[in-house]
Design a protein around this motif. Structure first.
Motif, PDB file in Angstrom:
ATOM      1  N   LYS A   1      28.174  11.054  -2.897  1.00 15.38           N
ATOM      2  CA  LYS A   1      28.813  11.343  -4.178  1.00 15.38           C
ATOM      3  C   LYS A   1      30.317  11.345  -4.000  1.00 15.38           C
ATOM      4  CE  LYS A   1      26.358  14.841  -3.553  1.00 15.38           C
ATOM      5  NZ  LYS A   1      25.643  16.113  -3.459  1.00 15.38           N
ATOM      6  N   GLY A   2      31.034  10.883  -5.032  1.00 17.98           N
ATOM      7  CA  GLY A   2      32.485  10.869  -4.929  1.00 17.98           C
ATOM      8  C   GLY A   2      33.156  10.958  -6.278  1.00 17.98           C
ATOM      9  N   ALA A   3      34.389  11.476  -6.248  1.00 19.54           N
ATOM     10  CA  ALA A   3      35.195  11.564  -7.463  1.00 19.54           C
ATOM     11  C   ALA A   3      36.648  11.774  -7.081  1.00 19.54           C
ATOM     12  CB  ALA A   3      34.723  12.717  -8.357  1.00 19.54           C
ATOM     13  N   PRO A   4      37.577  11.294  -7.934  1.00 22.54           N
ATOM     14  CA  PRO A   4      38.981  11.647  -7.748  1.00 22.54           C
ATOM     15  C   PRO A   4      39.202  13.084  -8.196  1.00 22.54           C
ATOM     16  CG  PRO A   4      38.726  10.191  -9.650  1.00 22.54           C
ATOM     17  CD  PRO A   4      37.368  10.367  -9.066  1.00 22.54           C
ATOM     18  N   VAL A   5      40.080  13.785  -7.499  1.00 21.95           N
ATOM     19  CA  VAL A   5      40.308  15.209  -7.754  1.00 21.95           C
ATOM     20  C   VAL A   5      41.772  15.448  -8.098  1.00 21.95           C
ATOM     21  CG1 VAL A   5      40.219  17.526  -6.736  1.00 21.95           C
ATOM     22  CG2 VAL A   5      38.437  15.847  -6.180  1.00 21.95           C
ATOM     23  N   ASP A   6      42.006  16.202  -9.157  1.00 24.60           N
ATOM     24  CA  ASP A   6      43.350  16.672  -9.500  1.00 24.60           C
ATOM     25  C   ASP A   6      43.611  17.918  -8.659  1.00 24.60           C
ATOM     26  OD1 ASP A   6      45.595  17.908 -10.564  1.00 24.60           O
ATOM     27  OD2 ASP A   6      45.109  17.370 -12.634  1.00 24.60           O
ATOM     28  N   LEU A   7      44.480  17.803  -7.679  1.00 25.88           N
ATOM     29  CA  LEU A   7      44.686  18.894  -6.732  1.00 25.88           C
ATOM     30  C   LEU A   7      45.462  20.067  -7.324  1.00 25.88           C
ATOM     31  CD1 LEU A   7      45.465  16.747  -3.581  1.00 25.88           C
ATOM     32  CD2 LEU A   7      43.296  17.835  -4.212  1.00 25.88           C
TER      33      LEU A   7
ATOM     34  N   THR B   1      44.495  21.495 -10.073  1.00 28.45           N
ATOM     35  CA  THR B   1      43.482  22.346 -10.715  1.00 28.45           C
ATOM     36  C   THR B   1      42.165  22.414  -9.947  1.00 28.45           C
ATOM     37  OG1 THR B   1      42.591  20.487 -11.984  1.00 28.45           O
ATOM     38  CG2 THR B   1      44.411  21.731 -12.974  1.00 28.45           C
ATOM     39  N   GLY B   2      41.924  21.454  -9.066  1.00 27.37           N
ATOM     40  CA  GLY B   2      40.647  21.380  -8.378  1.00 27.37           C
ATOM     41  C   GLY B   2      39.552  20.735  -9.204  1.00 27.37           C
ATOM     42  N   ALA B   3      39.909  20.146 -10.336  1.00 28.52           N
ATOM     43  CA  ALA B   3      38.922  19.512 -11.218  1.00 28.52           C
ATOM     44  C   ALA B   3      38.842  18.012 -10.947  1.00 28.52           C
ATOM     45  CB  ALA B   3      39.290  19.752 -12.677  1.00 28.52           C
ATOM     46  N   PHE B   4      37.680  17.425 -11.238  1.00 26.59           N
ATOM     47  CA  PHE B   4      37.556  15.971 -11.155  1.00 26.59           C
ATOM     48  C   PHE B   4      38.410  15.345 -12.252  1.00 26.59           C
ATOM     49  CE2 PHE B   4      32.857  16.277  -9.545  1.00 26.59           C
ATOM     50  CZ  PHE B   4      33.315  16.822  -8.355  1.00 26.59           C
TER      51      PHE B   4
ATOM     52  N   ASN C   1      28.173  22.410  -7.018  1.00 22.66           N
ATOM     53  CA  ASN C   1      28.016  21.077  -6.429  1.00 22.66           C
ATOM     54  C   ASN C   1      29.328  20.314  -6.268  1.00 22.66           C
ATOM     55  OD1 ASN C   1      25.274  21.403  -6.216  1.00 22.66           O
ATOM     56  ND2 ASN C   1      24.818  20.435  -8.168  1.00 22.66           N
ATOM     57  N   ALA C   2      30.371  20.767  -6.944  1.00 23.69           N
ATOM     58  CA  ALA C   2      31.666  20.070  -6.840  1.00 23.69           C
ATOM     59  C   ALA C   2      32.413  20.430  -5.565  1.00 23.69           C
ATOM     60  CB  ALA C   2      32.534  20.413  -8.053  1.00 23.69           C
ATOM     61  N   ALA C   3      32.013  21.510  -4.892  1.00 25.17           N
ATOM     62  CA  ALA C   3      32.837  22.084  -3.832  1.00 25.17           C
ATOM     63  C   ALA C   3      33.115  21.120  -2.682  1.00 25.17           C
ATOM     64  CB  ALA C   3      32.182  23.357  -3.299  1.00 25.17           C
TER      65      ALA C   3
ATOM     66  N   THR D   1      49.368  15.051  -5.530  1.00 27.36           N
ATOM     67  CA  THR D   1      48.711  15.842  -6.574  1.00 27.36           C
ATOM     68  C   THR D   1      47.303  15.332  -6.855  1.00 27.36           C
ATOM     69  OG1 THR D   1      49.669  14.433  -8.290  1.00 27.36           O
ATOM     70  CG2 THR D   1      50.898  16.426  -7.671  1.00 27.36           C
ATOM     71  N   ALA D   2      46.892  14.269  -6.158  1.00 21.28           N
ATOM     72  CA  ALA D   2      45.553  13.725  -6.338  1.00 21.28           C
ATOM     73  C   ALA D   2      45.034  13.203  -5.010  1.00 21.28           C
ATOM     74  CB  ALA D   2      45.551  12.607  -7.378  1.00 21.28           C
ATOM     75  N   ALA D   3      43.723  13.214  -4.865  1.00 14.63           N
ATOM     76  CA  ALA D   3      43.060  12.638  -3.694  1.00 14.63           C
ATOM     77  C   ALA D   3      41.627  12.327  -4.105  1.00 14.63           C
ATOM     78  CB  ALA D   3      43.098  13.589  -2.507  1.00 14.63           C
ATOM     79  N   PHE D   4      40.923  11.597  -3.248  1.00 17.21           N
ATOM     80  CA  PHE D   4      39.541  11.221  -3.552  1.00 17.21           C
ATOM     81  C   PHE D   4      38.623  11.915  -2.569  1.00 17.21           C
ATOM     82  CE2 PHE D   4      35.807   8.462  -3.843  1.00 17.21           C
ATOM     83  CZ  PHE D   4      35.732   8.261  -5.218  1.00 17.21           C
ATOM     84  N   GLY D   5      37.594  12.584  -3.078  1.00 14.67           N
ATOM     85  CA  GLY D   5      36.647  13.288  -2.228  1.00 14.67           C
ATOM     86  C   GLY D   5      35.282  12.623  -2.256  1.00 14.67           C
ATOM     87  N   ILE D   6      34.640  12.563  -1.095  1.00 15.38           N
ATOM     88  CA  ILE D   6      33.305  11.974  -0.965  1.00 15.38           C
ATOM     89  C   ILE D   6      32.426  12.946  -0.199  1.00 15.38           C
ATOM     90  CG2 ILE D   6      31.961  10.053  -0.002  1.00 15.38           C
ATOM     91  CD1 ILE D   6      34.636   8.437  -0.137  1.00 15.38           C
ATOM     92  N   ASP D   7      31.234  13.204  -0.730  1.00 16.26           N
ATOM     93  CA  ASP D   7      30.278  14.119  -0.125  1.00 16.26           C
ATOM     94  C   ASP D   7      29.090  13.292   0.368  1.00 16.26           C
ATOM     95  OD1 ASP D   7      28.950  16.389   0.626  1.00 16.26           O
ATOM     96  OD2 ASP D   7      28.923  17.317  -1.361  1.00 16.26           O
ATOM     97  N   ILE D   8      28.974  13.138   1.695  1.00 16.71           N
ATOM     98  CA  ILE D   8      27.902  12.343   2.283  1.00 16.71           C
ATOM     99  C   ILE D   8      26.746  13.262   2.642  1.00 16.71           C
ATOM    100  CG2 ILE D   8      27.219  10.862   4.221  1.00 16.71           C
ATOM    101  CD1 ILE D   8      30.122   9.905   4.385  1.00 16.71           C
ATOM    102  N   GLY D   9      25.599  13.014   2.037  1.00 13.16           N
ATOM    103  CA  GLY D   9      24.415  13.810   2.331  1.00 13.16           C
ATOM    104  C   GLY D   9      23.258  12.923   2.736  1.00 13.16           C
ATOM    105  N   GLY D  10      22.148  13.552   3.102  1.00 15.94           N
ATOM    106  CA  GLY D  10      20.993  12.807   3.559  1.00 15.94           C
ATOM    107  C   GLY D  10      20.332  11.982   2.476  1.00 15.94           C
ATOM    108  N   SER D  11      20.472  12.407   1.204  1.00 14.15           N
ATOM    109  CA  SER D  11      19.810  11.678   0.117  1.00 14.15           C
ATOM    110  C   SER D  11      20.782  10.970  -0.821  1.00 14.15           C
ATOM    111  CB  SER D  11      18.927  12.623  -0.702  1.00 14.15           C
ATOM    112  OG  SER D  11      19.704  13.668  -1.260  1.00 14.15           O
TER     113      SER D  11
END
Length: 261
Positions: free
Chosen positions: A25-31, A33-36, A243-245, A12-22
């Motif tokens: 970003k990361g946050a734990p996600v409640d799966l 609801t899709g919310a941090f 930006n959360a997507a 029901t939870a996982a951690f997402g990380i968004d790697i970009g050029g600048s």
């Protein structure tokens, strides 16, 4: 197919990380609801953005949270990701090409890791929690930014690495004419840019016959200025997760343990 180990069933939870050029970003996600489930953390991307440097920064980000050790971790990456391996590199160091992103990050963090293309992660999140939630059939999510990112989901299954920003349209790489950066570069009015988008989306809908097109990227906040100007047979709507997507999609795919089913 892109994990270093299988994640537990139906977490029901996982951690997402968004790697970009600048930024990374990361946050734990409640799966459910899709919310941090806690505030997002952002750390600048190291320069040069080599695999070792980026993986160390990702580990620093993960360690800034108090996470269960078995929590699945998903990372987005600005590249074609084939079975965890980067086959291209956009806005990150070229030394990533041929690198197993999932394995490098797993080694740095000591966790189960899944890697996925950034547009695929964002688009997948929209089908689970956003503008395409509950839509059956073929959903195409297109992000308009510096380039054009694309994500194709068929009855809830991701078809990875579509790279539809690089379709040849009227002799041009599509994103060189229709990305939001092209609108800014050529000082186009919304109407003139919409003409280019019309040409692009007509080609795409003739190829894939989607049931829904979702438009993301920062410019989607101004969707009322250009989406109503398009004349397509496919319903076309703005993305909802903004930006959360990427973080949400990476977490959701990590929880499933694979990109491909």
């Amino acid at each position: 197919m892109t994990t270093t180990a299988h994640a537990p069933h139906h977490p029901t939870a996982a951690f997402g990380i968004d790697i970009g050029g600048s930024g990374i970003k990361g946050a734990p996600v409640d799966l459910r609801t899709g919310a941090f489930s806690s505030d997002r953390v952002r750390i600048p991307t190291p320069q040069p953005s080599t695999p070792r440097a980026v993986a160390a920064t990702v580990a620093e980000l993960v360690d800034s949270f108090d996470l269960p050790h078995d929590l699945p971790v998903g990372v987005t990456f600005p590249a074609v990701i084939q079975h965890g391996v980067a086959r291209s590199a956009a806005n990150v160091d070229d030394s990533w090409i041929g690198t197993d992103v999932a394995a490098v990050v797993a080694q740095a963090t000591g966790r189960h890791v899944l890697a996925v293309n950034d547009a695929d992660a964002a688009g997948y999140a929209e089908t689970l929690y956003g503008a395409a939630r509950g839509v059956a059939g073929v959903v195409l999510v297109v992000t308009l930014g510096t380039g054009i990112g694309s994500c194709l989901v068929v009855d809830g299954v991701l078809v990875p690495n579509t790279e539809l920003g690089h379709l040849q349209v009227d002799g041009h790489d599509a994103e060189s004419r229709a990305a939001d950066s092209a609108r800014e570069r050529d000082a186009l009015s919304w109407e003139r840019w919409a003409e280019r988008l019309q040409t692009y989306f007509r080609v795409v809908e003739d190829l894939f016959w989607p049931d829904l097109i979702v438009v993301g990227g920062g410019v989607s906040k101004k969707h009322e200025k250009f989406l109503p100007l398009l004349d397509l047979r496919t319903p076309i709507v703005p993305a909802e997760l903004r930006n959360a997507a990427g973080i949400v999609g990476a977490a959701a795919l990590a929880a499933r343990g694979t990109v491909l089913d």
